[in-house]
Design a protein around this motif. Structure first.
Motif, PDB file in Angstrom:
ATOM      1  N   ASP A   1       0.834  -1.197   0.000  1.00 30.49           N
ATOM      2  CA  ASP A   1       0.000   0.000   0.000  1.00 30.49           C
ATOM      3  C   ASP A   1       0.872   1.251   0.000  1.00 30.49           C
ATOM      4  O   ASP A   1       1.935   1.283   0.625  1.00 30.49           O
ATOM      5  CB  ASP A   1      -0.921   0.013   1.216  1.00 30.49           C
ATOM      6  N   VAL A   2       0.401   2.280  -0.696  1.00 34.63           N
ATOM      7  CA  VAL A   2       1.176   3.514  -0.829  1.00 34.63           C
ATOM      8  C   VAL A   2       0.267   4.705  -0.558  1.00 34.63           C
ATOM      9  O   VAL A   2      -0.883   4.745  -0.999  1.00 34.63           O
ATOM     10  CB  VAL A   2       1.776   3.637  -2.252  1.00 34.63           C
ATOM     11  N   SER A   3       0.786   5.696   0.167  1.00 35.60           N
ATOM     12  CA  SER A   3       0.069   6.942   0.406  1.00 35.60           C
ATOM     13  C   SER A   3       0.937   8.092  -0.074  1.00 35.60           C
ATOM     14  O   SER A   3       2.078   8.236   0.369  1.00 35.60           O
ATOM     15  CB  SER A   3      -0.242   7.107   1.896  1.00 35.60           C
ATOM     16  N   ILE A   4       0.389   8.891  -0.980  1.00 37.28           N
ATOM     17  CA  ILE A   4       1.166   9.958  -1.614  1.00 37.28           C
ATOM     18  C   ILE A   4       0.396  11.273  -1.512  1.00 37.28           C
ATOM     19  O   ILE A   4      -0.805  11.323  -1.784  1.00 37.28           O
ATOM     20  CB  ILE A   4       1.436   9.637  -3.104  1.00 37.28           C
ATOM     21  N   GLY A   5       1.091  12.330  -1.136  1.00 37.06           N
ATOM     22  CA  GLY A   5       0.520  13.666  -1.157  1.00 37.06           C
ATOM     23  C   GLY A   5       1.076  14.447  -2.326  1.00 37.06           C
ATOM     24  O   GLY A   5       2.276  14.396  -2.608  1.00 37.06           O
ATOM     25  N   VAL A   6       0.201  15.143  -3.038  1.00 34.82           N
ATOM     26  CA  VAL A   6       0.611  15.975  -4.169  1.00 34.82           C
ATOM     27  C   VAL A   6       0.425  17.433  -3.760  1.00 34.82           C
ATOM     28  O   VAL A   6      -0.647  17.826  -3.297  1.00 34.82           O
ATOM     29  CB  VAL A   6      -0.225  15.667  -5.426  1.00 34.82           C
ATOM     30  N   ASN A   7       1.470  18.221  -3.939  1.00 36.27           N
ATOM     31  CA  ASN A   7       1.445  19.614  -3.495  1.00 36.27           C
ATOM     32  C   ASN A   7       1.504  20.578  -4.683  1.00 36.27           C
ATOM     33  O   ASN A   7       2.274  20.371  -5.623  1.00 36.27           O
ATOM     34  CB  ASN A   7       2.621  19.892  -2.563  1.00 36.27           C
ATOM     35  N   PHE A   8       0.692  21.622  -4.584  1.00 39.48           N
ATOM     36  CA  PHE A   8       0.705  22.702  -5.563  1.00 39.48           C
ATOM     37  C   PHE A   8       0.926  24.020  -4.814  1.00 39.48           C
ATOM     38  O   PHE A   8       0.697  24.113  -3.609  1.00 39.48           O
ATOM     39  CB  PHE A   8      -0.619  22.774  -6.331  1.00 39.48           C
ATOM     40  N   LYS A   9       1.353  25.040  -5.532  1.00 40.65           N
ATOM     41  CA  LYS A   9       1.492  26.375  -4.942  1.00 40.65           C
ATOM     42  C   LYS A   9       1.220  27.420  -6.017  1.00 40.65           C
ATOM     43  O   LYS A   9       1.331  27.150  -7.225  1.00 40.65           O
ATOM     44  CB  LYS A   9       2.891  26.583  -4.360  1.00 40.65           C
ATOM     45  N   LEU A  10       0.856  28.616  -5.552  1.00 44.40           N
ATOM     46  CA  LEU A  10       0.652  29.720  -6.488  1.00 44.40           C
ATOM     47  C   LEU A  10       1.991  30.196  -7.030  1.00 44.40           C
ATOM     48  O   LEU A  10       2.953  30.365  -6.282  1.00 44.40           O
ATOM     49  CB  LEU A  10      -0.045  30.895  -5.787  1.00 44.40           C
ATOM     50  N   THR A  11       2.032  30.391  -8.342  1.00 38.36           N
ATOM     51  CA  THR A  11       3.234  30.977  -8.924  1.00 38.36           C
ATOM     52  C   THR A  11       3.309  32.438  -8.533  1.00 38.36           C
ATOM     53  O   THR A  11       2.305  33.071  -8.197  1.00 38.36           O
ATOM     54  CB  THR A  11       3.215  30.849 -10.462  1.00 38.36           C
ATOM     55  N   GLN A  12       4.500  32.991  -8.515  1.00 38.48           N
ATOM     56  CA  GLN A  12       4.685  34.389  -8.166  1.00 38.48           C
ATOM     57  C   GLN A  12       5.225  35.179  -9.348  1.00 38.48           C
ATOM     58  O   GLN A  12       5.928  34.631 -10.209  1.00 38.48           O
ATOM     59  CB  GLN A  12       5.625  34.525  -6.964  1.00 38.48           C
ATOM     60  N   VAL A  13       4.863  36.456  -9.389  1.00 42.31           N
ATOM     61  CA  VAL A  13       5.288  37.329 -10.479  1.00 42.31           C
ATOM     62  C   VAL A  13       5.924  38.585  -9.879  1.00 42.31           C
ATOM     63  O   VAL A  13       5.738  38.900  -8.706  1.00 42.31           O
ATOM     64  CB  VAL A  13       4.104  37.723 -11.386  1.00 42.31           C
ATOM     65  N   THR A  14       6.689  39.298 -10.705  1.00 44.17           N
ATOM     66  CA  THR A  14       7.349  40.514 -10.243  1.00 44.17           C
ATOM     67  C   THR A  14       6.719  41.743 -10.892  1.00 44.17           C
ATOM     68  O   THR A  14       6.263  41.699 -12.027  1.00 44.17           O
ATOM     69  CB  THR A  14       8.847  40.503 -10.562  1.00 44.17           C
ATOM     70  N   VAL A  15       6.710  42.843 -10.127  1.00 43.87           N
ATOM     71  CA  VAL A  15       6.249  44.143 -10.621  1.00 43.87           C
ATOM     72  C   VAL A  15       7.419  45.104 -10.445  1.00 43.87           C
ATOM     73  O   VAL A  15       7.843  45.386  -9.322  1.00 43.87           O
ATOM     74  CB  VAL A  15       5.016  44.643  -9.843  1.00 43.87           C
ATOM     75  N   THR A  16       7.962  45.572 -11.567  1.00 42.07           N
ATOM     76  CA  THR A  16       9.186  46.386 -11.568  1.00 42.07           C
ATOM     77  C   THR A  16       8.861  47.836 -11.915  1.00 42.07           C
ATOM     78  O   THR A  16       8.013  48.103 -12.778  1.00 42.07           O
ATOM     79  CB  THR A  16      10.204  45.827 -12.586  1.00 42.07           C
ATOM     80  N   LEU A  17       9.573  48.767 -11.278  1.00 40.79           N
ATOM     81  CA  LEU A  17       9.365  50.196 -11.540  1.00 40.79           C
ATOM     82  C   LEU A  17      10.379  50.712 -12.544  1.00 40.79           C
ATOM     83  O   LEU A  17      11.586  50.472 -12.420  1.00 40.79           O
ATOM     84  CB  LEU A  17       9.489  51.001 -10.243  1.00 40.79           C
ATOM     85  N   ASN A  18       9.878  51.447 -13.527  1.00 39.77           N
ATOM     86  CA  ASN A  18      10.716  52.172 -14.486  1.00 39.77           C
ATOM     87  C   ASN A  18      10.356  53.653 -14.399  1.00 39.77           C
ATOM     88  O   ASN A  18       9.214  54.039 -14.658  1.00 39.77           O
ATOM     89  CB  ASN A  18      10.475  51.651 -15.906  1.00 39.77           C
TER      90      ASN A  18
ATOM     91  N   GLY B   1      14.019  50.725 -11.108  1.00 34.49           N
ATOM     92  CA  GLY B   1      14.643  49.427 -11.311  1.00 34.49           C
ATOM     93  C   GLY B   1      14.342  48.398 -10.235  1.00 34.49           C
ATOM     94  O   GLY B   1      14.649  47.216 -10.414  1.00 34.49           O
ATOM     95  N   GLU B   2      13.765  48.825  -9.122  1.00 30.90           N
ATOM     96  CA  GLU B   2      13.415  47.877  -8.070  1.00 30.90           C
ATOM     97  C   GLU B   2      12.076  47.206  -8.370  1.00 30.90           C
ATOM     98  O   GLU B   2      11.296  47.684  -9.197  1.00 30.90           O
ATOM     99  CB  GLU B   2      13.350  48.586  -6.720  1.00 30.90           C
ATOM    100  N   PHE B   3      11.811  46.090  -7.676  1.00 31.42           N
ATOM    101  CA  PHE B   3      10.574  45.343  -7.921  1.00 31.42           C
ATOM    102  C   PHE B   3      10.054  44.738  -6.627  1.00 31.42           C
ATOM    103  O   PHE B   3      10.779  44.614  -5.647  1.00 31.42           O
ATOM    104  CB  PHE B   3      10.795  44.236  -8.959  1.00 31.42           C
TER     105      PHE B   3
END
Length: 222
Positions: A111-128, A147-149
């Motif tokens: 017998d096998v017990s497996i957990g599958v994990n997901f997460k939200l991807t992250q994005v960057t917001v940069t200032l020009n 230039g910072e984000f």
């Protein structure tokens, strides 16, 4: 002859070389199966077990011993989720593919017990920053320089504020495609462009309506 699930009727016939009446006996032989249990957050994705898709968040699958088992994680990309690994495996040493998001057991033996994990991807917001003026820009209340984000979760709201200095004026705040914005919900990395321009001070003008003699040392009064 098949009977109930997992059992087979087998007839054994014995006959010796002396032409003795043969005898037969029917016995039940049980096939060995094992349970593969997989759990995950159904709002974040689905799971495939040997190519069959499961969407409920929990799957308990009976699989014959010795069978190859492939568990594949399928994140909900349209909701911004990505694969974040397997956990809780037991009794089996499987092979993980991070690129294919699979957990493979070559020969199931328990017998096998497996957990599958997901997460939200992250994005960057940069200032020009553009223009010859000066001012203060904040993303979600955090001051950022040219230039910072900042990093935020997929489609999380980002509020942009831009306050010009006393000698400058705000010209515009635009997103990566040129739209005027004060709030964005980015699904990918983006750049926010803010333009400040300096304000030229007004020069005071004095009109002389009547000429008078002015002597060195005198004070000019209006």
């Amino acid at each position: 002859e098949f009977t109930e699930a997992g059992k087979v009727l087998v007839t054994i016939t014995y006959k010796d070389d002396k032409n003795v009446d043969p005898w037969t006996k029917t016995v039940k032989v049980e096939e060995t199966t094992h349970t593969v249990t997989v759990k995950w957050n159904k709002a974040q994705g689905s799971v495939k077990i040997n190519e069959k898709t499961y969407t409920s968040g929990t799957a308990n699958v009976e699989i014959e011993a010795g069978t190859k088992v492939v568990v594949q994680a399928v994140p909900s990309a349209d909701r911004g989720y990505v694969f974040d690994g397997f956990t809780g495996t037991s009794k089996e040493d499987g092979t993980v593919s991070e690129t294919a998001h699979t957990y493979t057991i070559d020969s199931l033996s328990g017998d096998v017990s497996i957990g599958v994990n997901f997460k939200l991807t992250q994005v960057t917001v940069t200032l020009n920053l553009e223009g010859n003026g000066n001012g203060t820009v904040k993303f979600n209340g955090t001051e950022v320089k040219d230039g910072e984000f900042i990093t935020v979760d997929f489609i999380a709201p980002v509020t942009i504020t831009a306050e010009p200095d006393s000698d400058s004026q705000l010209i515009f705040i635009k997103d990566s495609v040129g739209n005027d914005v004060t709030k964005v919900h980015p699904s990918d990395d983006i750049t926010i462009t803010v333009k400040f321009e300096s304000v030229q001070p007004e020069i005071a003008r004095i009109e002389v309506t009547q000429a008078k003699d002015i002597y060195v040392g005198q004070t000019l009064t209006s």
